[in-house]
Design an enzyme around this catalytic site. Sequence first.
Site, PDB file in Angstrom:
ATOM      1  N   LYS A  65      46.189  42.261  32.270  1.00 23.05           N
ATOM      2  CA  LYS A  65      45.264  41.520  32.693  1.00 23.05           C
ATOM      3  C   LYS A  65      45.441  40.409  31.196  1.00 23.05           C
ATOM      4  O   LYS A  65      45.544  41.386  30.173  1.00 23.05           O
ATOM      5  CB  LYS A  65      43.953  42.551  32.378  1.00 23.05           C
ATOM      6  CG  LYS A  65      42.244  42.200  32.245  1.00 23.05           C
ATOM      7  CD  LYS A  65      41.796  41.308  32.900  1.00 23.05           C
ATOM      8  CE  LYS A  65      40.863  40.331  32.740  1.00 23.05           C
ATOM      9  NZ  LYS A  65      39.245  42.009  32.667  1.00 23.05           N
TER      10      LYS A  65
ATOM     11  N   HIS B  78      37.533  45.601  40.191  1.00 19.39           N
ATOM     12  CA  HIS B  78      37.319  45.321  38.266  1.00 19.39           C
ATOM     13  C   HIS B  78      36.403  46.831  37.947  1.00 19.39           C
ATOM     14  O   HIS B  78      35.110  46.503  37.947  1.00 19.39           O
ATOM     15  CB  HIS B  78      37.461  44.052  38.599  1.00 19.39           C
ATOM     16  CG  HIS B  78      36.972  44.281  36.811  1.00 19.39           C
ATOM     17  ND1 HIS B  78      37.541  42.021  36.402  1.00 19.39           N
ATOM     18  CD2 HIS B  78      36.471  44.572  35.804  1.00 19.39           C
ATOM     19  CE1 HIS B  78      37.040  41.885  34.944  1.00 19.39           C
ATOM     20  NE2 HIS B  78      36.456  43.749  35.017  1.00 19.39           N
TER      21      HIS B  78
ATOM     22  N   ASP C   7      33.144  44.841  37.624  1.00 14.38           N
ATOM     23  CA  ASP C   7      33.009  44.886  36.553  1.00 14.38           C
ATOM     24  C   ASP C   7      32.153  45.787  35.713  1.00 14.38           C
ATOM     25  O   ASP C   7      31.450  45.919  35.017  1.00 14.38           O
ATOM     26  CB  ASP C   7      32.400  43.710  35.583  1.00 14.38           C
ATOM     27  CG  ASP C   7      32.709  43.356  34.650  1.00 14.38           C
ATOM     28  OD1 ASP C   7      33.686  43.836  33.182  1.00 14.38           O
ATOM     29  OD2 ASP C   7      32.276  42.026  34.418  1.00 14.38           O
TER      30      ASP C   7
ATOM     31  N   HIS D 205      35.568  49.670  34.824  1.00  8.44           N
ATOM     32  CA  HIS D 205      35.485  49.827  33.785  1.00  8.44           C
ATOM     33  C   HIS D 205      35.263  51.085  33.320  1.00  8.44           C
ATOM     34  O   HIS D 205      34.164  51.359  33.326  1.00  8.44           O
ATOM     35  CB  HIS D 205      35.007  49.643  32.416  1.00  8.44           C
ATOM     36  CG  HIS D 205      35.289  47.365  32.085  1.00  8.44           C
ATOM     37  ND1 HIS D 205      36.334  47.188  31.301  1.00  8.44           N
ATOM     38  CD2 HIS D 205      34.922  46.224  32.901  1.00  8.44           C
ATOM     39  CE1 HIS D 205      36.275  45.992  31.538  1.00  8.44           C
ATOM     40  NE2 HIS D 205      35.700  45.494  32.323  1.00  8.44           N
TER      41      HIS D 205
ATOM     42  N   HIS E  68      40.104  37.351  32.123  1.00  9.77           N
ATOM     43  CA  HIS E  68      39.584  37.055  31.345  1.00  9.77           C
ATOM     44  C   HIS E  68      38.790  35.256  31.190  1.00  9.77           C
ATOM     45  O   HIS E  68      39.270  34.900  30.157  1.00  9.77           O
ATOM     46  CB  HIS E  68      39.026  37.599  30.717  1.00  9.77           C
ATOM     47  CG  HIS E  68      36.842  37.975  30.346  1.00  9.77           C
ATOM     48  ND1 HIS E  68      36.144  38.668  29.884  1.00  9.77           N
ATOM     49  CD2 HIS E  68      36.592  36.383  29.254  1.00  9.77           C
ATOM     50  CE1 HIS E  68      35.476  38.306  29.509  1.00  9.77           C
ATOM     51  NE2 HIS E  68      35.504  37.344  29.195  1.00  9.77           N
TER      52      HIS E  68
ATOM     53  N   HIS F  25      35.517  38.293  37.267  1.00  6.67           N
ATOM     54  CA  HIS F  25      33.981  37.744  37.382  1.00  6.67           C
ATOM     55  C   HIS F  25      33.497  36.541  37.321  1.00  6.67           C
ATOM     56  O   HIS F  25      32.961  36.492  36.540  1.00  6.67           O
ATOM     57  CB  HIS F  25      33.804  38.570  36.326  1.00  6.67           C
ATOM     58  CG  HIS F  25      34.579  38.828  34.976  1.00  6.67           C
ATOM     59  ND1 HIS F  25      34.739  37.322  34.428  1.00  6.67           N
ATOM     60  CD2 HIS F  25      34.796  39.744  34.704  1.00  6.67           C
ATOM     61  CE1 HIS F  25      35.434  38.188  33.534  1.00  6.67           C
ATOM     62  NE2 HIS F  25      35.821  39.786  33.485  1.00  6.67           N
TER      63      HIS F  25
HETATM   64  C1  NCD Z   1      33.184  44.356  29.110  1.00  2.00           C
HETATM   65  C2  NCD Z   1      33.700  45.439  29.659  1.00  2.00           C
HETATM   66  O1  NCD Z   1      32.439  46.438  28.120  1.00  2.00           O
HETATM   67  O2  NCD Z   1      34.021  46.340  28.353  1.00  2.00           O
HETATM   68  N1  NCD Z   1      31.816  43.355  29.669  1.00  2.00           N
HETATM   69  C3  NCD Z   1      31.481  42.919  29.958  1.00  2.00           C
HETATM   70  O3  NCD Z   1      30.284  41.982  29.485  1.00  2.00           O
HETATM   71  N2  NCD Z   1      31.932  42.105  31.025  1.00  2.00           N
HETATM   72  C4  NCD Z   1      34.892  43.488  29.748  1.00  2.00           C
HETATM   73  C5  NCD Z   1      34.280  42.637  30.388  1.00  2.00           C
HETATM   74  O4  NCD Z   1      34.959  42.750  31.541  1.00  2.00           O
HETATM   75  O5  NCD Z   1      34.605  40.859  30.002  1.00  2.00           O
HETATM   76 ZN    ZN Z   2      35.575  43.254  32.777  1.00  2.00          ZN
END
Ligand code: NCD
Ligand code: ZN
Length: 346
Positions: free
Chosen positions: A99, A13, A247, A15, A136, A174
Amino acid sequence: MESITFRRPVDLHVHFRDGSMLDKVVPFTARQFARAIVMPNLTPPVTSAAMAQAYRQRILAAVPDDLDFTPMMTCYLTDQTDVTDLLAGYRDGIFAAAKLYPAHATTNAQFGVTSIAAIDHVFAAMADAGMPLLTHGELVRHDVDIFDREQYFLDEVLAPLLERHPTLRLVLEHITTSEGAAFATRYGSRVAATITPQHLLFNRNALFEGGLRPHLYCMPILKRARHQQALRAAATSGLPNFFLGTDTAPHVRSAKEADCGCAGVFSAPVAVEAYLCVFDQEAALARFEAFASLNGPAFYGFPPDQQLVTYIRQRQPVALSVAVDNDEIVPLFGGGSVDWTLRQKV
Ligand code: NCD
Ligand code: ZN
């Protein structure tokens, strides 16, 4: 144990964002992980196989030449998801999963699904194809306390969804609560969960320690200590239902330290070290490889990496910040240190 050797881990996971942020953050993940499942919450979100393929190319272009790293793409589900494109993308190996962001649950979730029932045909098709659904898992409703959103989502949305689609395979992304951990094992091998380093290392007290701590603010928000303990037990259990998903979610400092700050913890520079710290404290280093390198690949159906890496018990400082676009990103443990270090190949 003064060193630990295991197969190159996989981050289920991440970003990566896009543009100059992407170029900055991808090398941190590629340095530590063989592969990663990449989240699709860009603006606009990654909603088609063509978009995912193009995004994948931009990620690969940001991987340093000396690193071997495979990004695996996901599709952002919306009220308008094109099932034909989704399944073709999965069949062709472009999408590893899809997702589900409930609308307004987190960063860039404004394009998310407003009615789970309205896209039930998408879940049916995914169940048929064996395509994993990543969630999520928060129910966003005015009468639901932010600390209870996960449990409401499990009870009101996910349990009925799994009942309606008995072959649907699901990853609770998460997880943050004991209920989330229990849910992940209740359904046997069709449900699994990722756990972040921050939810293992901290509980909600850390958000307010000595003052407001915006760099520990993420969604789902940190919970009570008893939930943190349940997550530590789950992660270190060795059970196949739990695997590593950082995450890592970079936002520039000015967006975090703001009147309405963004949610997300940037953990990529110290991710493996942070998890090792937890497993070490729990006297569970023997089960680290299962969590970090084996369980995720087994769930998704790809082989674990063949290469081995070694981390040694040696303190290393963590940079205060990473510069990007006339601003900077503050990493987890920024300005501090971690107790483990990746041994460089000679
Ligand atoms: C994530 C993001 O900033 O893309 N933020 C987070 O707090 N985890 C999005 C997500 O996974 O909820
Ligand atoms: Zn995330």
